[in-house]
Design an enzyme around this catalytic site. Structure first.
Site, PDB file in Angstrom:
ATOM      1  N   CYS A 165     -13.052 -14.543   5.320  1.00  0.00           N
ATOM      2  CA  CYS A 165     -13.361 -14.219   3.773  1.00  0.00           C
ATOM      3  C   CYS A 165     -12.043 -15.214   3.079  1.00  0.00           C
ATOM      4  O   CYS A 165     -12.248 -15.727   1.965  1.00  0.00           O
ATOM      5  CB  CYS A 165     -13.008 -12.726   3.432  1.00  0.00           C
ATOM      6  SG  CYS A 165     -13.234 -12.301   1.681  1.00  0.00           S
ATOM      7  N   CYS A 166     -10.977 -15.091   3.715  1.00  0.00           N
ATOM      8  CA  CYS A 166      -9.958 -16.026   3.214  1.00  0.00           C
ATOM      9  C   CYS A 166     -10.092 -17.564   3.094  1.00  0.00           C
ATOM     10  O   CYS A 166      -9.751 -18.117   2.195  1.00  0.00           O
ATOM     11  CB  CYS A 166      -8.502 -15.521   3.925  1.00  0.00           C
ATOM     12  SG  CYS A 166      -8.034 -13.958   4.024  1.00  0.00           S
ATOM     13  N   CYS A 203      -5.816 -10.108  -3.212  1.00  0.00           N
ATOM     14  CA  CYS A 203      -7.032  -9.409  -3.553  1.00  0.00           C
ATOM     15  C   CYS A 203      -6.962  -7.957  -3.896  1.00  0.00           C
ATOM     16  O   CYS A 203      -6.522  -7.196  -2.684  1.00  0.00           O
ATOM     17  CB  CYS A 203      -8.197  -9.962  -2.763  1.00  0.00           C
ATOM     18  SG  CYS A 203      -8.346 -11.702  -2.696  1.00  0.00           S
ATOM     19  N   CYS A 218      -7.854  -5.831  -0.551  1.00  0.00           N
ATOM     20  CA  CYS A 218      -6.967  -6.056   0.623  1.00  0.00           C
ATOM     21  C   CYS A 218      -5.487  -5.806   0.565  1.00  0.00           C
ATOM     22  O   CYS A 218      -4.652  -6.165   0.980  1.00  0.00           O
ATOM     23  CB  CYS A 218      -6.980  -7.558   1.037  1.00  0.00           C
ATOM     24  SG  CYS A 218      -8.750  -7.979   1.579  1.00  0.00           S
ATOM     25  N   CYS A 233      -3.126 -15.181   5.790  1.00  0.00           N
ATOM     26  CA  CYS A 233      -4.492 -15.370   5.229  1.00  0.00           C
ATOM     27  C   CYS A 233      -4.915 -16.938   5.954  1.00  0.00           C
ATOM     28  O   CYS A 233      -5.759 -17.225   5.718  1.00  0.00           O
ATOM     29  CB  CYS A 233      -4.631 -15.411   3.660  1.00  0.00           C
ATOM     30  SG  CYS A 233      -3.354 -16.599   2.876  1.00  0.00           S
TER      31      CYS A 233
END
Length: 249
Positions: free
Chosen positions: A121-122, A204, A207, A232
Site C-alpha cells: 500500500c505504501c 494516512c 494507519c 513505509c
C-alpha cells in the site's frame, strides 16, 4: 553521479551543514546548483522547513504526497500553508491503476493483515508518487530528525541515496521537538491541529493513532506492527521500489 562520488560528496556536505543554522543549511544546498525538492507531510517539523524556505525565498520545490487517505485536517493545512507563505505545494497522487491493483490483491484496507500488504500500500500511495516528485532532483530535502524514533537516531545532515541517485538533506536532524515547537510558536507557523490531540507524527488516517503518555513520537504509525518494521520505505536505505505483485516487500 556515481555511488562512490555521491557518498564522498554527501559526507563532505554533512560536515559543512553541521556548522550552519537551518536557514543557512537550506541556502547552502541551493547554492550548489541542481534541482532541490522538499517533500512535506505537513507535520510540524516540515512546516518549520517550509517557513524557512518561504522566508529565504529559496529556489526549492515544495511537494507533498497526497495519498488519498490523509486526514481532513492535513488536506486543509495544505491550502492554508500555501496561502500563509505565498508559495505553491506540488501535489503527487497515486495512480488509480495502482490503487485498483492493490485493492484487487489485498482489499482496500488489506494493510492491516500483513507487513507485506502494508508495504505494498505504501508503495502504491507513497513510493511511486515520490519517484515522480523527485524526477531530475539533485537534492531531496526531508524533515527527518534523530529524536523521532530509534530507526532515525543516527540521521545525518546529508547522505547519499544510492537507490535514487541523489543526496538527501535532513536540515533538522539535530533539532528536538521542543525546539521545533518553539520555532513554530515564535514564527506563527501554521500547524496541524492533530498535534494538539496527541498525534506528533501524522500519516494516512487509517494507519495513524494518537500516542499514549511516554510513547515515542512515531509509536502511533502502523501501531499494529513490530517496531523494527514500522517504516513505509521512503527513508529506508536500499529500499527497492516494489511492484504491487511482489511478496518480498
Amino acid at each position: 553521479m556515481t555511488a562512490h562520488t555521491g557518498t564522498g560528496t554527501a559526507e563532505a556536505l554533512n560536515d559543512q551543514l553541521a556548522k550552519l543554522d537551518l536557514s543557512d543549511r537550506l541556502a547552502f544546498v541551493t547554492s550548489l546548483g541542481g534541482r532541490s525538492v522538499f517533500t512535506t507531510s505537513l507535520g510540524i517539523e516540515d512546516q518549520v522547513i517550509t517557513a524557512a524556505i518561504a522566508a529565504g525565498r529559496l529556489p526549492i520545490v515544495v511537494a507533498t504526497l497526497e495519498t488519498g487517505r490523509l486526514f481532513p485536517e492535513t488536506l486543509a493545512l495544505i491550502d492554508e500553508t500555501e496561502a500563509h507563505f505565498g508559495l505553491a505545494i506540488e501535489r503527487y497522487h497515486p495512480l488509480q491503476d495502482d490503487i485498483d491493483a492493490y485493492a484487487a490483491q489485498y482489499g482496500l484496507n488489506g494493510f492491516y493483515d500483513s507487513v507485506e500488504a502494508r508495504h505494498a500500500c505504501c508503495a502504491a500511495r507513497k513510493l511511486k508518487p515520490l519517484q515522480r516528485a523527485l524526477e531530475g532532483a539533485s537534492f531531496w530535502i526531508t524533515g527527518l530528525r534523530r529524536g523521532q524514533s530509534g530507526n532515525r537516531a543516527d540521521t545525518p545532515f546529508a547522505e547519499f541515496d544510492a537507490e535514487r541517485g541523489l543526496i538527501k538533506i535532513n536540515p533538522l536532524a539535530d533539532w528536538d521537538i521542543e525546539r521545533i515547537r518553539a520555532f513554530a510558536a515564535e514564527n506563527a507557523v501554521p500547524v496541524n491541529p492533530l498535534h494538539a490531540r496527541g498525534y506528533p507524527s501524522i500519516g494516512c488516517e487509517p494507519c495513524t493513532r494518537a500516542i499514549k503518555p511516554g510513547e515515542p513520537e512515531r509509536a502511533g504509525r502502523w501501531w499494529w506492527e513490530n517496531d523494527e518494521k514500522r517504516e513505509c520505505g521512503l527513508h529506508v536505505p536500499d529500499a527497492a521500489l516494489p511492484s504491487l505483485e511482489s511478496s518480498s516487500l
